[in-house]
Design a protein around this motif. Sequence first.
Motif, PDB file in Angstrom:
ATOM      1  N   GLU A   1      35.877 -30.650  75.328  1.00 25.96           N
ATOM      2  CA  GLU A   1      34.656 -30.258  74.635  1.00 25.96           C
ATOM      3  C   GLU A   1      34.565 -28.743  74.485  1.00 25.96           C
ATOM      4  O   GLU A   1      33.989 -28.252  73.513  1.00 25.96           O
TER       5      GLU A   1
ATOM      6  N   VAL B   1      31.495 -32.599  85.981  1.00 25.92           N
ATOM      7  CA  VAL B   1      31.317 -33.978  85.513  1.00 25.92           C
ATOM      8  C   VAL B   1      29.854 -34.411  85.511  1.00 25.92           C
ATOM      9  O   VAL B   1      29.529 -35.469  84.989  1.00 25.92           O
TER      10      VAL B   1
ATOM     11  N   ALA C   1      26.976 -32.283  80.919  1.00 24.23           N
ATOM     12  CA  ALA C   1      27.149 -33.013  79.659  1.00 24.23           C
ATOM     13  C   ALA C   1      25.951 -32.864  78.738  1.00 24.23           C
ATOM     14  O   ALA C   1      26.109 -32.694  77.528  1.00 24.23           O
TER      15      ALA C   1
ATOM     16  N   ASN D   1      32.835 -25.738  84.460  1.00 26.62           N
ATOM     17  CA  ASN D   1      32.525 -27.046  83.909  1.00 26.62           C
ATOM     18  C   ASN D   1      32.408 -28.068  85.038  1.00 26.62           C
ATOM     19  O   ASN D   1      32.910 -27.847  86.146  1.00 26.62           O
TER      20      ASN D   1
ATOM     21  N   ARG E   1      27.283 -27.770  78.511  1.00 29.88           N
ATOM     22  CA  ARG E   1      28.300 -27.674  77.455  1.00 29.88           C
ATOM     23  C   ARG E   1      27.665 -27.565  76.071  1.00 29.88           C
ATOM     24  O   ARG E   1      28.020 -26.667  75.299  1.00 29.88           O
TER      25      ARG E   1
ATOM     26  N   MET F   1      36.198 -33.978  78.961  1.00 26.18           N
ATOM     27  CA  MET F   1      35.123 -33.010  79.191  1.00 26.18           C
ATOM     28  C   MET F   1      35.634 -31.579  79.050  1.00 26.18           C
ATOM     29  O   MET F   1      34.915 -30.705  78.572  1.00 26.18           O
TER      30      MET F   1
END
Length: 136
Positions: A13, A45, A50, A43, A54, A10
């Motif tokens: 990315e 999880v 997601a 950022n 991002r 992650m």
Amino acid sequence: MYPADLVLPMKAELTDKGFQDLTTPAEVDSALKQSGTTLLVINSVCGCAAGAARPGVLYSLTGEKRPDHLVTAFAGFDTDAVAEARRLLAPFPPSSPAVALFKDGELVHMLERHHIEGNPAGAIAANLQAAFDEYC
């Protein structure tokens, strides 16, 4: 704290697209006090990171104007770095994901989790592009 095998893809990315990974309070302090414009991504999880944060952040960078510096720290992993970032994001409460734009060390634009949740990546990108048009 999240395990590295979950977090590192992650992180990648953003870091694979030119974001500097901030892992210490000193790195955060230095990065956010730079001259010019700096985009900070806290950022996470979570699904909204997601699905919206991002991708929206990355899409926002395809416009004509963009920040001079791109930085990120990961909530629940880069614990001390995120704590320092949150200190510099005051008066906004802790939020992850979050996206902030600094100009010459001053916070000028903020997207908190409640601005990200439930919005498509395109809306996040449009919001950030409008801030880039104004400040970059």
